[in-house]
Design an enzyme around this catalytic site. Structure first.
Site, mmCIF file in Angstrom:
data_model
loop_
_atom_site.group_PDB
_atom_site.id
_atom_site.type_symbol
_atom_site.label_atom_id
_atom_site.label_comp_id
_atom_site.label_asym_id
_atom_site.label_seq_id
_atom_site.Cartn_x
_atom_site.Cartn_y
_atom_site.Cartn_z
ATOM 1 N N HIS A 104 0.834 -1.209 0.000
ATOM 2 C CA HIS A 104 0.000 0.000 0.000
ATOM 3 C C HIS A 104 0.865 1.253 0.000
ATOM 4 C CE1 HIS A 104 0.615 -1.246 4.192
ATOM 5 N NE2 HIS A 104 0.623 0.040 4.500
ATOM 6 N N HIS A 106 0.690 5.309 1.054
ATOM 7 C CA HIS A 106 -0.008 6.337 1.834
ATOM 8 C C HIS A 106 -0.028 7.629 1.019
ATOM 9 C CE1 HIS A 106 0.261 4.164 5.795
ATOM 10 N NE2 HIS A 106 1.258 3.583 5.167
HETATM 11 P P1 5GP Z 1 1.912 0.433 7.321
HETATM 12 O O1 5GP Z 1 1.773 -1.041 7.061
HETATM 13 O O2 5GP Z 1 2.063 1.244 6.091
HETATM 14 O O3 5GP Z 1 3.032 0.717 8.292
HETATM 15 O O4 5GP Z 1 0.633 0.927 8.082
HETATM 16 C C1 5GP Z 1 -0.649 0.407 7.843
HETATM 17 C C2 5GP Z 1 -1.642 1.527 7.778
HETATM 18 O O5 5GP Z 1 -2.922 0.944 7.706
HETATM 19 C C3 5GP Z 1 -1.633 2.466 8.985
HETATM 20 O O6 5GP Z 1 -1.564 3.804 8.528
HETATM 21 C C4 5GP Z 1 -2.948 2.173 9.685
HETATM 22 O O7 5GP Z 1 -3.503 3.314 10.276
HETATM 23 C C5 5GP Z 1 -3.815 1.631 8.559
HETATM 24 N N1 5GP Z 1 -4.798 0.654 8.996
HETATM 25 C C6 5GP Z 1 -4.629 -0.356 9.887
HETATM 26 N N2 5GP Z 1 -5.745 -1.099 9.992
HETATM 27 C C7 5GP Z 1 -6.653 -0.548 9.137
HETATM 28 C C8 5GP Z 1 -8.001 -0.890 8.806
HETATM 29 O O8 5GP Z 1 -8.602 -1.828 9.317
HETATM 30 N N3 5GP Z 1 -8.625 -0.102 7.884
HETATM 31 C C9 5GP Z 1 -7.985 0.968 7.304
HETATM 32 N N4 5GP Z 1 -8.675 1.671 6.414
HETATM 33 N N5 5GP Z 1 -6.711 1.319 7.594
HETATM 34 C C10 5GP Z 1 -6.052 0.564 8.506
#
Ligand code: 5GP
Length: 143
Positions: A104, A106
């Site tokens: 993903h 951001h």
């Molecule tokens: P990363 O893997 O890039 O470090 O972070 C994962 C991102 O996913 C974080 O910004 C967190 O806030 C977001 N996130 C975690 N769980 C969920 C979810 O259930 N739904 C959504 N829409 N975002 C999520």
């Protein structure tokens, strides 16, 4: 360390419709939705619909599709939230800051002299996420 794709991750469940999300954009290859713990107002995530753990195993067409969608969503976010700038972030593996193991990007609208909130910090209120998703959808539709 296992780096295999695990289809039980949260974003795979969102793709399959098993978990809800505040969706803002969808095409054949990608999906964009609001981050539930936003680091800035209007923080959205862009994911490929096909499995990839992160940038290390993704194929070039998944990356190209995600970046094209990130550009679309980013341009719309600049207008929707009257932002001064835009930050793209992408994390890989635990040591690289990754928490959810489906690729993903951001998309973070930014304002002068406003710092980002902590990563995976506080859960946003559902009504705020819904309102921001609506603003973003409208800006995307307006082109
Ligand atoms: P990363 O893997 O890039 O470090 O972070 C994962 C991102 O996913 C974080 O910004 C967190 O806030 C977001 N996130 C975690 N769980 C969920 C979810 O259930 N739904 C959504 N829409 N975002 C999520």
């Amino acid at each position: 360390m296992s780096t295999a794709y695990d289809s039980s991750n949260i974003f795979a469940k969102i793709i399959r419709g098993e978990l809800p999300a505040y969706k803002v954009y969808e095409d054949a290859d990608t999906l964009a939705f609001m981050d539930i713990m936003p680091r800035s107002r209007g923080h959205a995530l862009v994911i490929p619909k096909t499995p990839a753990r992160n940038i290390l195993d993704a194929n070039p067409s998944q990356l190209a599709a995600c970046l094209a969608t990130a550009q679309k969503v980013g341009r719309a976010a600049m207008k929707a939230f009257d932002a001064d700038g835009l930050t793209l972030q992408q994390f890989n593996e635990t040591a690289g800051g990754q928490v959810v193991f489906h690729l993903h990007f951001h998309v973070l609208p930014r304002w002068s002299s406003q710092k980002l909130q902590p990563h995976t910090g506080q859960m946003e209120k559902p009504e705020v996420l819904a309102a921001n998703a609506e603003k973003l959808r409208q800006a995307l539709e307006a082109g």
